[in-house]
Structures are given as structure tokens and as C-alpha cells.
Design an enzyme around this catalytic site. Structure first.
Site, PDB file in Angstrom:
ATOM      1  N   ASP A 294       0.836  -1.190   0.000  1.00  0.00           N
ATOM      2  CA  ASP A 294       0.000   0.000   0.000  1.00  0.00           C
ATOM      3  C   ASP A 294       0.876   1.246   0.000  1.00  0.00           C
ATOM      4  OD1 ASP A 294      -2.685   1.164   0.255  1.00  0.00           O
ATOM      5  OD2 ASP A 294      -1.982   1.852   2.210  1.00  0.00           O
ATOM      6  N   GLU A 341       0.857  -0.863  -5.158  1.00  0.00           N
ATOM      7  CA  GLU A 341      -0.298   0.048  -5.216  1.00  0.00           C
ATOM      8  C   GLU A 341       0.233   1.396  -5.697  1.00  0.00           C
ATOM      9  OE1 GLU A 341      -2.143   3.248  -4.522  1.00  0.00           O
ATOM     10  OE2 GLU A 341      -1.621   2.811  -2.441  1.00  0.00           O
ATOM     11  N   ASP A 394     -11.466   1.336  -1.155  1.00  0.00           N
ATOM     12  CA  ASP A 394     -11.582   2.779  -0.920  1.00  0.00           C
ATOM     13  C   ASP A 394     -12.580   3.453  -1.855  1.00  0.00           C
ATOM     14  OD1 ASP A 394      -9.799   3.014   1.203  1.00  0.00           O
ATOM     15  OD2 ASP A 394      -8.067   3.251  -0.101  1.00  0.00           O
TER      16      ASP A 394
END
Length: 498
Positions: A294, A341, A394
């Protein structure tokens, strides 16, 4: 990566009669559903014990598992609990109640631990001792950290007495001795969590399903990791934050985003040859078959914000030795199944770092239609070495996203699809399946066709996230057949998932 399909669902969202999903019967049932649907990847979010806000990206440890995910029925089967000692609560299957789940399970796990240590059954108790020895580099500090948090009514470690905050050796030894029973409780919880997780992962792997995990680049300030390794973070002599992470002002926010995570003291990580990082990656890649990093751009540079600033405006870019870290990871005997990511504003040097190590990036179809034919998220611009999504945890659900668009925003999507009345979310799912990207992952809410009431997370909102939960009747055989047909049509149904 081979061409494959997968579904994104965090275990907390599994259906359950308790107010939170767990690693029990329904988790194994979800693996069976994935198998029927021709999928070969189950993507989850970080599995650590959550803190304020219950975000899996804000955990009390980068190594520990979330005890709320422990299946109590398995503890009955191994005689740590008696069925008569509890009755599962009735849950409507639509929303998680974290506080209730933690309260109920903590009390029952305490009872289970007492039974476990009282009987010390041969074989299982030896396995517990082996687990503790093998994980002592993080387990001892985590368990003491949790026991101390209980003692100080949940205060973050920076508010503890100076001797504990500064980890004076004789004081730590005294507290370990005083809190030995509480520490043993937390060791038991971790032993049980990883025992159950290993059973679930092994079952998934036998069914041809790989577990796709997530490793946040930053850790929470109020965590065992920071308390036990203060020299590795940008803290002052008192353990207070000097600088915190975030992102600068952009099109979406004129003040940027101040996340508040401590930044790393990279010179100290270099000095120890990235020992903490290699332990972290080794741990995660044993826990999962593949992992997503991430905020990958943070391995090239981080936005550093003085801790006393209330917004992200007055920050600066701080370069990071991410290339040296990735080179170090390459020297380890690890399966380097890592996805970057790379969403948001990504600079050429970040793309170069990603590509130099052959890491797949991410493509989000909800981002594809607002900036013309060069938009990197349009399917014709995808590369094979990438992972395509309709949306992520998200994003809004695809149906919620579609319904929230204006007619002007919808028209270019209709034109692209060649359909004035698209069936959402299925038209976007099919577009993802057809992509050149080797891996296609669809959020579970999208294959269920759910609206924005099932949205999992809204970034920037402090509460009310992570609460959506499946009900037992949602994952039907008809749905599995529909997903499988698309998966086969676009050559994503691998032979070991047939």
C-alpha cells in the site's frame, strides 16, 4: 502472474451469527464459492488487530493477527471452550459491531486461555511453546504492549510513565513479571489466530486459491512496533513524533492529507541492513501467497509533515532508499509475489522503481473515463503485468459510483461500452475480465450488485467505515455460475480451479 480472476472480501465481512466475520465455517464456505466461480485469488486487507476507527490500515501491530477473527467453534472442538459457556449472538448480517465483537470475544478467549493453560494437553501445548519460540522477536513485545494498554485503560504508549515509554530494562522486566498472566492470554490468542489462519490458507491453496494480502507501508504510532523500535522512527528523545506521513495538496484536497503515521528513520534501517523490514516481509509472505504494498510511491519518497502541523500543506518530499530495500528483499529466499499500489499522482521515478523490479501495478476502471484516450486506466492502455479492478475497498461500489454520476459523466462511458443502457455493475465487471491485465480482482459487493449502502470505506471519514457484512444467502450457486462463465470466457479460469 498467470491470467486469473479473484474476489476482494475482508474476513470481517464474512457472514456470521456473531457481530463480525471470522475464520470459521463461513470462511471455508467462501473458499468453496471462489472455487465454484472459477476464481483463483482471494484478496484480503491487512489482518492485524485494529485500533481507533477499526481500520485494518491502523493496527496495533504489523505482525500480530486480529483476535476478533478467531472462530470460537474451533476452540470448542479442541476443548478450550465448552459450548455451554457461550451462545452466539444473533446478527442481521449487514453491519459489523466491532465494539460488541471485541468485548464478547475477549471475555471468551480469556476463559479459553485459562482452560488451555490449566490442562496443557500434550501435543497442542508443545505446539504453543514452539509458536512462542519461533515468533519471540515480535510476540513478547506485542503481548506486553497489549497487557500494558489494558493496565493503563487504553492510553497510547506515549502517555505511559517515562520508565515504560523509554523502555528501561529493569522496569520492563518487572512489568513482564507482574503481567505474566495477561501476557500469556495474548500469546494464546496469537497462537490460536495463526493456527486457524494456517488451516484456512492451506484449505484455500488445496482448492487452487491463492491468498492475496496487504502490507501498509506505514505503521500506526500507537503500536507495539513503534514502542519497541523507537530508534527506527522519526521520534525525539521522549518518543514524541517529529514528522508524520501524508500526501501534499492536490486536485482533490487543497490542504492535502495528514495521515499522522510516524516516518521511518531510514539511516537507522540502513544501519541494521533492513532487519525490521526483512522480518516484516518474511512474516507477511508466509501468511499470504502474494501481497500488495500500500502506497508504493513511499518507497521512492515520502511527504514529510512536521508533527505540529494540522494539515499537509507545509511538508516536503523526503527521499527514501526503497531501491536498496527491494534489492535486499531479492537476496532473501522469499516468493517475491508483490504488487505495487501505484494509484494517485505517480511520478516517472516511481514508475521506474516499480518496473525495474518487475512489480505489477494497479488499474481501476472507475478512474478510466474522465480524461480522454490517454487515460492509463482505460483497458486498451493496460499492461499484462498489472491487476485490474472495477474499484477497490476505498471506492464506492460500482453501482453506487454509477448512480452518483451526472448524465454528462455517464455519456462517455455509454459510448465506450457501446450501450446506452448499461447493466451496472456487470458491464464494468466484464470490461475488467476482458482486460489485458493478468489478474482481475472484483470487490464482492460488485458481484452482488450492491449500491453505496455497502461501501466499505470512505477515505477521510474517521468513523462509520469497514462495517459492511455479507448475509448468508448472498453467495448463491447461480451467482457462482455467472461469475465462472465470464471467467472462462476471458480465459481466467485456471486448470487448478476447475
Amino acid at each position: 502472474m498467470q491470467r486469473a480472476g479473484g474476489i476482494l472480501l475482508h474476513p470481517t465481512s464474512l457472514p456470521n451469527s456473531w457481530p463480525i466475520g471470522d475464520l470459521g465455517e463461513q470462511a471455508f464456505g467462501f473458499v468453496d464459492f471462489l472455487h465454484k466461480a472459477g476464481q483463483s485469488v482471494w484478496q484480503v486487507l491487512p489482518l492485524g488487530p485494529t485500533g481507533y476507527g477499526h481500520s485494518p490500515y491502523n493496527t496495533l501491530s504489523a505482525f500480530a493477527g486480529n483476535a476478533a477473527l478467531i472462530d470460537l467453534q474451533q476452540l470448542v472442538a479442541c476443548h478450550d471452550l465448552d459450548q455451554a459457556q457461550f451462545e452466539a449472538t444473533v446478527n442481521d448480517g449487514h453491519e459489523i459491531d466491532f465494539n460488541q465483537a471485541h468485548k464478547l470475544k475477549h471475555n471468551l478467549l480469556k476463559t479459553a486461555a485459562q482452560n488451555f493453560f490449566q490442562h496443557r494437553r500434550p501435543g497442542r501445548f508443545e505446539n504453543f511453546l514452539s509458536f512462542c519460540r519461533e515468533n519471540t522477536d515480535w510476540l513478547d513485545d506485542f503481548c506486553l504492549f497489549m497487557a500494558l494498554k489494558d493496565t493503563f485503560n487504553g492510553q497510547q504508549w506515549s502517555d505511559w510513565p517515562d520508565s515504560l515509554r523509554q523502555r528501561q530494562r529493569d522496569v520492563l522486566a518487572e512489568w513482564r513479571n507482574n503481567l505474566v498472566e495477561q501476557c500469556e492470554l495474548y500469546k494464546y490468542q496469537q497462537y490460536v489466530f495463526y493456527q486457524q489462519w494456517d488451516l484456512l490458507k492451506s484449505y484455500a491453496n488445496r482448492k487452487g486459491i491463492r491468498i492475496f494480502g496487504d502490507i501498509p507501508i506505514f505503521v500506526a504510532y500507537d503500536s507495539a512496533d513503534v514502542w519497541a523500535n523507537q530508534q527506527l522512527f522519526q521520534l525525539d528523545a521522549e518518543g514524541r513524533l517529529i514528522s508524520v506521513a501524508g500526501v501534499p495538496p492536490d486536485y482533490f484536497s487543497r490542504t492535502g492529507q495528514r495521515w499522522g503515521n510516524p516516518l521511518y528513520s531510514w539511516d537507522d534501517h540502513l544501519a541494521e541492513d533492513f532487519h525490521w523490514w526483512t522480518r516484516r516481509f518474511t512474516h507477511q509472505l508466509r501468511q499470504c501467497d502474494m501481497i500488495r504494498i500500500d502506497h508504493f510511491r513511499g518507497f521512492q519518497a515520502c511527504w514529510s509533515i512536521p508533527a505540529n502541523e494540522t494539515t499537509a500543506v507545509n511538508g516536503h518530499w523526503e527521499e527514501v532508499p526503497g531501491r536498496k530495500l527491494l534489492e535486499k528483499l531479492q537476496t532473501l529466499n522469499l516468493p517475491m509475489s508483490i504488487i505495487a499500489e501505484d494509484l494517485g499522482v505517480i511520478t516517472p521515478d516511481v514508475e521506474q522503481l516499480r518496473d525495474d523490479f518487475g512489480l505489477p501495478g494497479m488499474k481501476i476502471l472507475q478512474f478510466a473515463f474522465d480524461s480522454g484516450p490517454d487515460n492509463p486506466y482505460l483497458p486498451e492502455n493496460h499492461t499484462a503485468n498489472s491487476v485490474v479492478y472495477t474499484g477497490t475497498h476505498d471506492n464506492d461500489t460500482t453501482l453506487g459510483w454509477w448512480r452518483g454520476l451526472s448524465k454528462k459523466q455517464k455519456d462517455p462511458i455509454r459510448d465506450y461500452l457501446g450501450n446506452r443502457s448499461p447493466e451496472m455493475p456487470w458491464d464494468l465487471i466484464e470490461l475488467a475480465m476482458a482486460s489485458r491485465a493478468n489478474l482481475c480482482v472484483i470487490p464482492c459487493q460488485d458481484i452482488l450488485g450492491l449500491d453505496n449502502s455497502a461501501r466499505f470505506n470512505t477515505p477521510g471519514r474517521a468513523t462509520g467505515n469497514w462495517q459492511w457484512q455479507l448475509s448468508r444467502d448472498m453467495l448463491t450457486d447461480d451467482l457462482a455460475r455467472r461469475v465462472r462463465k465470464l471467467t472462462e470466457t476471458y480465459h481466467r479460469c485456471r486448470s487448478n480451479a476447475r
